[in-house]
Design a protein around this motif. Sequence first.
Motif, PDB file in Angstrom:
ATOM      1  N   VAL A   1      -6.608   2.438   3.541  1.00 38.19           N
ATOM      2  CA  VAL A   1      -5.317   2.601   4.270  1.00 38.19           C
ATOM      3  C   VAL A   1      -5.707   1.782   5.766  1.00 38.19           C
ATOM      4  O   VAL A   1      -4.738   1.173   6.227  1.00 38.19           O
ATOM      5  CB  VAL A   1      -5.336   3.985   4.769  1.00 38.19           C
ATOM      6  CG1 VAL A   1      -4.678   4.217   5.918  1.00 38.19           C
ATOM      7  CG2 VAL A   1      -4.828   4.760   3.619  1.00 38.19           C
TER       8      VAL A   1
ATOM      9  N   LEU B   1       0.968  -1.194  -0.057  1.00 38.27           N
ATOM     10  CA  LEU B   1       0.034   0.029   0.048  1.00 38.27           C
ATOM     11  C   LEU B   1       0.851   1.352  -0.174  1.00 38.27           C
ATOM     12  O   LEU B   1       0.521   2.161  -0.620  1.00 38.27           O
ATOM     13  CB  LEU B   1      -0.917   0.080   1.036  1.00 38.27           C
ATOM     14  CG  LEU B   1      -1.834   1.354   1.566  1.00 38.27           C
ATOM     15  CD1 LEU B   1      -2.752   1.713   0.393  1.00 38.27           C
ATOM     16  CD2 LEU B   1      -2.505   1.316   2.826  1.00 38.27           C
ATOM     17  N   LEU B   2       1.793   1.443   0.772  1.00 35.36           N
ATOM     18  CA  LEU B   2       2.717   2.667   0.931  1.00 35.36           C
ATOM     19  C   LEU B   2       3.203   2.914  -0.484  1.00 35.36           C
ATOM     20  O   LEU B   2       3.541   3.867  -0.783  1.00 35.36           O
ATOM     21  CB  LEU B   2       3.831   2.259   2.090  1.00 35.36           C
ATOM     22  CG  LEU B   2       3.566   2.794   3.262  1.00 35.36           C
ATOM     23  CD1 LEU B   2       4.598   2.223   4.211  1.00 35.36           C
ATOM     24  CD2 LEU B   2       3.362   4.150   3.409  1.00 35.36           C
TER      25      LEU B   2
ATOM     26  N   LEU C   1      -0.467   9.965   3.505  1.00 34.76           N
ATOM     27  CA  LEU C   1      -0.604   8.843   3.926  1.00 34.76           C
ATOM     28  C   LEU C   1       0.494   7.732   3.409  1.00 34.76           C
ATOM     29  O   LEU C   1       0.465   6.705   3.882  1.00 34.76           O
ATOM     30  CB  LEU C   1      -1.844   8.340   3.390  1.00 34.76           C
ATOM     31  CG  LEU C   1      -3.325   8.922   4.082  1.00 34.76           C
ATOM     32  CD1 LEU C   1      -4.486   8.529   3.078  1.00 34.76           C
ATOM     33  CD2 LEU C   1      -3.312   8.385   5.230  1.00 34.76           C
ATOM     34  N   ALA C   2       1.231   8.397   2.626  1.00 29.55           N
ATOM     35  CA  ALA C   2       2.476   7.609   1.861  1.00 29.55           C
ATOM     36  C   ALA C   2       3.588   7.610   3.004  1.00 29.55           C
ATOM     37  O   ALA C   2       4.718   8.050   2.367  1.00 29.55           O
ATOM     38  CB  ALA C   2       2.561   8.314   0.446  1.00 29.55           C
ATOM     39  N   ASP C   3       3.496   7.359   4.030  1.00 29.47           N
ATOM     40  CA  ASP C   3       4.497   7.414   5.229  1.00 29.47           C
ATOM     41  C   ASP C   3       4.357   6.381   6.198  1.00 29.47           C
ATOM     42  O   ASP C   3       3.293   6.345   6.816  1.00 29.47           O
ATOM     43  CB  ASP C   3       4.578   8.855   5.857  1.00 29.47           C
ATOM     44  CG  ASP C   3       5.802   8.627   6.781  1.00 29.47           C
ATOM     45  OD1 ASP C   3       6.953   9.218   6.477  1.00 29.47           O
ATOM     46  OD2 ASP C   3       5.513   8.392   7.824  1.00 29.47           O
ATOM     47  N   PRO C   4       5.078   5.600   6.336  1.00 35.36           N
ATOM     48  CA  PRO C   4       4.976   4.357   7.479  1.00 35.36           C
ATOM     49  C   PRO C   4       4.587   4.912   8.898  1.00 35.36           C
ATOM     50  O   PRO C   4       3.653   4.461   9.504  1.00 35.36           O
ATOM     51  CB  PRO C   4       6.289   3.603   7.511  1.00 35.36           C
ATOM     52  CG  PRO C   4       7.305   4.317   6.969  1.00 35.36           C
ATOM     53  CD  PRO C   4       6.571   5.484   5.923  1.00 35.36           C
TER      54      PRO C   4
ATOM     55  N   LEU D   1     -10.606   6.102   0.751  1.00 36.23           N
ATOM     56  CA  LEU D   1      -9.337   6.234   0.778  1.00 36.23           C
ATOM     57  C   LEU D   1      -8.838   5.825   2.066  1.00 36.23           C
ATOM     58  O   LEU D   1      -7.889   4.946   2.297  1.00 36.23           O
ATOM     59  CB  LEU D   1      -8.674   7.630   0.707  1.00 36.23           C
ATOM     60  CG  LEU D   1      -7.322   8.035   0.675  1.00 36.23           C
ATOM     61  CD1 LEU D   1      -6.294   6.814   0.016  1.00 36.23           C
ATOM     62  CD2 LEU D   1      -6.913   9.416   0.218  1.00 36.23           C
TER      63      LEU D   1
ATOM     64  N   LEU E   1      -8.986   3.248  -5.286  1.00 36.52           N
ATOM     65  CA  LEU E   1      -7.963   4.385  -5.422  1.00 36.52           C
ATOM     66  C   LEU E   1      -7.653   5.005  -6.644  1.00 36.52           C
ATOM     67  O   LEU E   1      -7.742   6.356  -6.845  1.00 36.52           O
ATOM     68  CB  LEU E   1      -6.444   3.702  -4.858  1.00 36.52           C
ATOM     69  CG  LEU E   1      -5.593   4.456  -4.496  1.00 36.52           C
ATOM     70  CD1 LEU E   1      -5.632   5.641  -3.835  1.00 36.52           C
ATOM     71  CD2 LEU E   1      -4.080   3.617  -4.103  1.00 36.52           C
TER      72      LEU E   1
ATOM     73  N   LEU F   1      -2.582  12.084  -0.269  1.00 38.19           N
ATOM     74  CA  LEU F   1      -1.714  10.729  -0.564  1.00 38.19           C
ATOM     75  C   LEU F   1      -0.552  10.855  -0.137  1.00 38.19           C
ATOM     76  O   LEU F   1       0.033  10.062   0.474  1.00 38.19           O
ATOM     77  CB  LEU F   1      -1.762  10.929  -2.323  1.00 38.19           C
ATOM     78  CG  LEU F   1      -2.902  10.618  -3.109  1.00 38.19           C
ATOM     79  CD1 LEU F   1      -2.811  10.674  -4.434  1.00 38.19           C
ATOM     80  CD2 LEU F   1      -3.445   9.287  -2.578  1.00 38.19           C
ATOM     81  N   ALA F   2       0.335  12.185  -0.133  1.00 42.17           N
ATOM     82  CA  ALA F   2       1.348  12.297   0.674  1.00 42.17           C
ATOM     83  C   ALA F   2       1.405  12.056   1.962  1.00 42.17           C
ATOM     84  O   ALA F   2       2.409  11.580   2.443  1.00 42.17           O
ATOM     85  CB  ALA F   2       2.123  13.758   0.075  1.00 42.17           C
TER      86      ALA F   2
ATOM     87  N   LEU G   1     -10.511   7.479  -7.208  1.00 43.38           N
ATOM     88  CA  LEU G   1     -10.361   8.694  -6.598  1.00 43.38           C
ATOM     89  C   LEU G   1      -9.178   9.619  -7.331  1.00 43.38           C
ATOM     90  O   LEU G   1      -9.436  10.707  -7.299  1.00 43.38           O
ATOM     91  CB  LEU G   1      -9.674   8.450  -5.191  1.00 43.38           C
ATOM     92  CG  LEU G   1      -9.885   9.364  -4.040  1.00 43.38           C
ATOM     93  CD1 LEU G   1     -11.348   9.412  -3.719  1.00 43.38           C
ATOM     94  CD2 LEU G   1      -9.207   8.829  -2.965  1.00 43.38           C
TER      95      LEU G   1
ATOM     96  N   LEU H   1       1.164   6.467   8.735  1.00 46.36           N
ATOM     97  CA  LEU H   1       0.114   5.532   8.287  1.00 46.36           C
ATOM     98  C   LEU H   1      -0.332   4.731   9.684  1.00 46.36           C
ATOM     99  O   LEU H   1      -1.428   4.364  10.202  1.00 46.36           O
ATOM    100  CB  LEU H   1       0.730   4.126   7.539  1.00 46.36           C
ATOM    101  CG  LEU H   1      -0.427   3.571   6.477  1.00 46.36           C
ATOM    102  CD1 LEU H   1      -0.951   4.623   5.775  1.00 46.36           C
ATOM    103  CD2 LEU H   1       0.700   3.089   5.394  1.00 46.36           C
TER     104      LEU H   1
ATOM    105  N   LEU I   1       0.710   4.673  -2.647  1.00 52.85           N
ATOM    106  CA  LEU I   1       0.502   5.787  -2.143  1.00 52.85           C
ATOM    107  C   LEU I   1       1.537   6.710  -2.612  1.00 52.85           C
ATOM    108  O   LEU I   1       1.244   7.843  -3.138  1.00 52.85           O
ATOM    109  CB  LEU I   1       0.188   5.920  -0.692  1.00 52.85           C
ATOM    110  CG  LEU I   1      -1.127   5.119  -0.210  1.00 52.85           C
ATOM    111  CD1 LEU I   1      -1.013   5.158   1.470  1.00 52.85           C
ATOM    112  CD2 LEU I   1      -2.317   5.927  -0.772  1.00 52.85           C
ATOM    113  N   ALA I   2       2.691   6.145  -2.372  1.00 49.10           N
ATOM    114  CA  ALA I   2       3.772   7.117  -2.774  1.00 49.10           C
ATOM    115  C   ALA I   2       4.021   7.526  -4.228  1.00 49.10           C
ATOM    116  O   ALA I   2       4.273   8.365  -4.774  1.00 49.10           O
ATOM    117  CB  ALA I   2       5.166   6.578  -2.257  1.00 49.10           C
TER     118      ALA I   2
ATOM    119  N   ALA J   1       1.576   9.944  -4.938  1.00 45.09           N
ATOM    120  CA  ALA J   1       1.631  11.356  -4.346  1.00 45.09           C
ATOM    121  C   ALA J   1       2.755  12.222  -4.928  1.00 45.09           C
ATOM    122  O   ALA J   1       3.747  12.754  -4.245  1.00 45.09           O
ATOM    123  CB  ALA J   1       1.999  11.101  -2.925  1.00 45.09           C
TER     124      ALA J   1
END
Lengths: 107, 107
Positions: free
Chosen positions: B103, A20-21, B27-30, B99, A99, B24-25, A102, B33, A24-25, A28
Amino acid sequence: MAVGSHRAAPEHTHPDEVPLLTALAALADPVRLTLVRELARAADWTRSCGSFDVPVGKAALSHHLAVLRGAGLVEQRDEGPRRVNRLRRAEFDARFPGLLDLVLKGD
Amino acid sequence: MAVGSHRAAPEHTHPDEVPLLTALAALADPVRLTLVRELARAADWTRSCGSFDVPVGKAALSHHLAVLRGAGLVEQRDEGPRRVNRLRRAEFDARFPGLLDLVLKGD
């Protein structure tokens, strides 16, 4: 793009293998979002790498497309001198339902 | 957290004002998250900033929570010496349907 400018066949990651990460990255980023949206509007395999309207050089574009391949979003193949692209819409939707919708609906 | 460790009330951004790329940015981080997932499992206003199980220092945690506030994901308020948090689930869902579900469902 010149003949022979792609030395090796592109490596792909199937959406089923994408964390998932990573997904998303990959999304983004404004350039990659534009690439995904342009691909969504085009028929599969009709857009060459040189055809995208993004404000980056060739090396950066290659990087962005590699990130999209690695996130299971884009598939590429070489057709003679052209490297053409398709959005892996069905496979990506199956892995991350909603996703892409969106992202394509936009802001 | 010590009394007086928060000098100013936190600034928030409502999800309706958040661009897709920002969401998105964020959420794109562990770490972020993990924060979002921990908040989703807790009742509103029950988790203080010091209660999260994330491998970062206090300054980094503050940064991550500021990013989440700026993306319309987290609301904070001060209760005496504690700064407590809630996930803005309904508002964020209304802005970006599906979204958060994606997640929270995780990998």
